[in-house]
Scaffold this motif. Structure first.
Motif, PDB file in Angstrom:
ATOM      1  N   ASP A  73     -23.082  -9.042  11.882  1.00  0.00           N
ATOM      2  CA  ASP A  73     -24.481  -8.626  11.870  1.00  0.00           C
ATOM      3  C   ASP A  73     -25.420  -9.796  12.168  1.00  0.00           C
ATOM      4  OD1 ASP A  73     -24.940 -10.063   9.489  1.00  0.00           O
ATOM      5  OD2 ASP A  73     -25.000  -8.280   8.234  1.00  0.00           O
ATOM      6  N   GLY A  74     -26.712  -9.524  12.151  1.00  0.00           N
ATOM      7  CA  GLY A  74     -27.718 -10.529  12.486  1.00  0.00           C
ATOM      8  C   GLY A  74     -27.785 -11.699  11.522  1.00  0.00           C
ATOM      9  N   LYS A  75     -27.228 -11.540  10.325  1.00  0.00           N
ATOM     10  CA  LYS A  75     -27.197 -12.629   9.346  1.00  0.00           C
ATOM     11  C   LYS A  75     -25.832 -13.309   9.324  1.00  0.00           C
ATOM     12  CE  LYS A  75     -30.676 -10.539   6.380  1.00  0.00           C
ATOM     13  NZ  LYS A  75     -30.980 -10.029   5.039  1.00  0.00           N
ATOM     14  N   ALA A  76     -25.025 -13.062  10.335  1.00  0.00           N
ATOM     15  CA  ALA A  76     -23.680 -13.641  10.498  1.00  0.00           C
ATOM     16  C   ALA A  76     -22.699 -13.144   9.450  1.00  0.00           C
ATOM     17  CB  ALA A  76     -23.726 -15.166  10.516  1.00  0.00           C
ATOM     18  N   ARG A  77     -22.983 -11.991   8.860  1.00  0.00           N
ATOM     19  CA  ARG A  77     -22.066 -11.408   7.890  1.00  0.00           C
ATOM     20  C   ARG A  77     -21.014 -10.587   8.618  1.00  0.00           C
ATOM     21  NH1 ARG A  77     -26.754  -8.976   4.186  1.00  0.00           N
ATOM     22  NH2 ARG A  77     -26.997  -7.977   6.204  1.00  0.00           N
ATOM     23  N   LEU A  78     -19.810 -10.665   8.094  1.00  0.00           N
ATOM     24  CA  LEU A  78     -18.677  -9.994   8.714  1.00  0.00           C
ATOM     25  C   LEU A  78     -17.830  -9.365   7.615  1.00  0.00           C
ATOM     26  CD1 LEU A  78     -17.036  -9.461  11.327  1.00  0.00           C
ATOM     27  CD2 LEU A  78     -15.908 -11.653  10.921  1.00  0.00           C
ATOM     28  N   SER A  79     -17.583  -8.082   7.740  1.00  0.00           N
ATOM     29  CA  SER A  79     -16.758  -7.378   6.767  1.00  0.00           C
ATOM     30  C   SER A  79     -15.286  -7.607   7.084  1.00  0.00           C
ATOM     31  CB  SER A  79     -17.080  -5.884   6.812  1.00  0.00           C
ATOM     32  OG  SER A  79     -16.321  -5.198   5.847  1.00  0.00           O
ATOM     33  N   ILE A  80     -14.536  -8.016   6.073  1.00  0.00           N
ATOM     34  CA  ILE A  80     -13.094  -8.207   6.206  1.00  0.00           C
ATOM     35  C   ILE A  80     -12.442  -6.832   6.014  1.00  0.00           C
ATOM     36  CG2 ILE A  80     -11.052  -9.381   5.253  1.00  0.00           C
ATOM     37  CD1 ILE A  80     -13.108 -11.312   6.504  1.00  0.00           C
ATOM     38  N   PRO A  81     -11.491  -6.450   6.855  1.00  0.00           N
ATOM     39  CA  PRO A  81     -10.846  -5.140   6.702  1.00  0.00           C
ATOM     40  C   PRO A  81     -10.309  -4.936   5.284  1.00  0.00           C
ATOM     41  CG  PRO A  81     -10.158  -6.171   8.751  1.00  0.00           C
ATOM     42  CD  PRO A  81     -10.933  -7.201   7.992  1.00  0.00           C
ATOM     43  N   SER A  82     -10.462  -3.723   4.762  1.00  0.00           N
ATOM     44  CA  SER A  82     -10.089  -3.455   3.369  1.00  0.00           C
ATOM     45  C   SER A  82      -8.621  -3.771   3.093  1.00  0.00           C
ATOM     46  CB  SER A  82     -10.409  -2.008   2.988  1.00  0.00           C
ATOM     47  OG  SER A  82      -9.669  -1.112   3.782  1.00  0.00           O
ATOM     48  N   GLN A  83      -7.726  -3.475   4.037  1.00  0.00           N
ATOM     49  CA  GLN A  83      -6.310  -3.790   3.829  1.00  0.00           C
ATOM     50  C   GLN A  83      -6.109  -5.293   3.682  1.00  0.00           C
ATOM     51  OE1 GLN A  83      -5.064  -1.934   7.420  1.00  0.00           O
ATOM     52  NE2 GLN A  83      -4.374  -0.064   6.400  1.00  0.00           N
ATOM     53  N   PHE A  84      -6.851  -6.080   4.435  1.00  0.00           N
ATOM     54  CA  PHE A  84      -6.749  -7.533   4.354  1.00  0.00           C
ATOM     55  C   PHE A  84      -7.348  -8.040   3.042  1.00  0.00           C
ATOM     56  CE2 PHE A  84      -6.475  -8.628   9.190  1.00  0.00           C
ATOM     57  CZ  PHE A  84      -5.408  -7.758   9.327  1.00  0.00           C
ATOM     58  N   ARG A  85      -8.424  -7.417   2.586  1.00  0.00           N
ATOM     59  CA  ARG A  85      -9.060  -7.838   1.326  1.00  0.00           C
ATOM     60  C   ARG A  85      -8.093  -7.719   0.158  1.00  0.00           C
ATOM     61  NH1 ARG A  85     -13.956  -4.768   3.161  1.00  0.00           N
ATOM     62  NH2 ARG A  85     -13.311  -3.121   1.751  1.00  0.00           N
ATOM     63  N   LYS A  86      -7.305  -6.658   0.133  1.00  0.00           N
ATOM     64  CA  LYS A  86      -6.347  -6.469  -0.962  1.00  0.00           C
ATOM     65  C   LYS A  86      -5.327  -7.601  -1.007  1.00  0.00           C
ATOM     66  CE  LYS A  86      -6.887  -1.491  -0.966  1.00  0.00           C
ATOM     67  NZ  LYS A  86      -6.325  -0.203  -0.594  1.00  0.00           N
TER      68      LYS A  86
END
Length: 173
Positions: free
Chosen positions: A14-27
């Motif tokens: 996003d515009g604030k350089a935020r990136l969601s880590i895939p949920s499977q990877f987060r676990k």
């Protein structure tokens, strides 16, 4: 639960350089942060790599510590150890997932991948780690041609999975 990173996923930065880590990877990141205090946010290590890689590599804390132990067993004068020290220690950053499973992509990572706001980012499982790179655009995907595969000794009519050998006992750390 699997304790390895598998699959491919795409998310948008996003515009604030935020990136969601895939949920499977987060676990896997959460379970691999074994020293984490109850209620605290999970950490992992993001390795920027050198000019030979066109991706960033994410490692759980457990895997990072395992690699560090292996590195410490190498002779201090070994140039391979010196190269690995550069990659593991200087070209890396400790990351913390926020409450929603996102990170702020560090400037060094954004620069290496030439990421801008709203770019798509591809996450690829690589077993003990995962890779992060800028997703190819549609025109780039169509232009990509399969690279010639090196001859690695597999018989062309044999499934490579058949080459796994050994017993079925788990190798515990």
């Amino acid at each position: 639960m699997l304790d390895v990173f598998i699959g491919q996923h795409e998310n948008k930065i996003d515009g604030k350089a935020r990136l969601s880590i895939p949920s499977q990877f987060r676990k896997i990141i959460e379970s691999g942060d074994t020293d984490r205090e109850a209620g605290s946010l999970p950490n992992f290590v993001l390795i920027f790599g050198d000019e030979r890689t066109d991706y960033l590599e994410g490692l759980t804390i457990k895997q990072y510590n395992k690699m560090t132990r292996k590195l410490r067993k190498m002779d201090k004068g070994d140039p391979r150890r010196q190269q690995m020290e550069l990659i593991l220690y200087s070209l890396a950053q400790l990351m913390t997932l926020d409450e929603t499973g996102r990170i702020v992509m560090p400037p060094k990572g954004r620069a290496k991948l030439a990421l801008n706001a709203n770019d798509m980012v591809e996450f690829t499982g690589a077993g003990d780690s995962f890779r992060v790179k800028k997703a190819a655009g549609e025109a780039e995907r169509q232009a990509e041609r399969p690279a010639a595969k090196p001859d690695i000794g597999y018989h062309p009519d044999t499934n490579p999975m058949d080459y796994f050998s050994g017993d079925d006992e788990d190798d515990e750390d």
